[in-house]
Enzyme design. Structure first.
Site, PDB file in Angstrom:
ATOM      1  N   GLU A   1       0.827  -1.211   0.000  1.00 20.63           N
ATOM      2  CA  GLU A   1       0.000   0.000   0.000  1.00 20.63           C
ATOM      3  C   GLU A   1       0.861   1.261   0.000  1.00 20.63           C
ATOM      4  OE1 GLU A   1      -2.070  -3.363   2.177  1.00 20.63           O
ATOM      5  OE2 GLU A   1      -0.084  -2.461   2.210  1.00 20.63           O
TER       6      GLU A   1
ATOM      7  N   CYS B   1      -1.748  -3.442   7.268  1.00 20.87           N
ATOM      8  CA  CYS B   1      -1.200  -3.378   8.625  1.00 20.87           C
ATOM      9  C   CYS B   1      -1.493  -2.003   9.239  1.00 20.87           C
ATOM     10  CB  CYS B   1       0.306  -3.631   8.571  1.00 20.87           C
ATOM     11  SG  CYS B   1       1.232  -2.238   7.847  1.00 20.87           S
TER      12      CYS B   1
ATOM     13  N   CYS C   1       0.005   0.915   7.012  1.00 17.77           N
ATOM     14  CA  CYS C   1      -0.712   1.144   5.756  1.00 17.77           C
ATOM     15  C   CYS C   1      -2.138   1.626   6.010  1.00 17.77           C
ATOM     16  CB  CYS C   1      -0.685  -0.128   4.910  1.00 17.77           C
ATOM     17  SG  CYS C   1       1.005  -0.612   4.468  1.00 17.77           S
TER      18      CYS C   1
END
Length: 148
Positions: free
Chosen positions: A53, A80, A83
């Site tokens: 990302e 995560c 991101c």
């Protein structure tokens, strides 16, 4: 019929794998058009932050705030904390995730911030990660900060 934007994210994941990295891909879509593509390049670039990302946002270049607010972010794996945070910072209102069986980011927090988060449990995304982890468990554990 598979979403063409998710397919593009999967293509990015496969490219990352071909480069010797972790098979996670992402695309940023603005008004129905891909404006950014990326894949996890932590291994390839020796980077602590180039998750799919983050690579995708970087490759999209600078967008205006109002443009980010019209985007959809696609990722083959649940984003995560880092991101997800970037998506929240830029106020991306909609995230479509290929799968979250392998890894689950802060999905409830992202939803609590008003983001429409869709998890599709795409078989191809799941298999990409399953096969990668079976072959490279140590690299996967390093990527997500797990201790063996």
């Amino acid at each position: 019929m598979k979403d063409p934007f998710l397919s593009a994210a999967i293509d990015e994941a496969r490219l990352g794998s071909q480069e010797g990295g972790i098979p996670i891909g992402s695309v940023l879509v603005l008004d129905g058009e891909i404006v950014g593509r990326g894949h996890n390049r932590r291994v390839q670039r020796g980077s602590p932050i180039l998750h799919a990302e983050m690579d995708c946002f970087e490759n999209a270049g600078r967008l205006r705030a109002e443009e980010y607010r019209r985007c959809v972010l696609y990722s083959t794996l649940s984003p995560c904390d880092m991101c997800s945070g970037a998506s929240l910072l830029y106020q991306v209102p909609h995230i479509i995730v290929g799968e979250n069986k392998t890894f689950q980011g802060p999905e409830e927090y992202v939803r609590s911030r008003g983001v429409k988060l869709e998890i599709v449990q795409d078989a191809e995304c799941i298999e990409l990660m399953r096969a990668f982890i079976a072959e490279h468990a140590e690299l996967w554990n390093e990527d997500i900060g797990e201790v063996e």
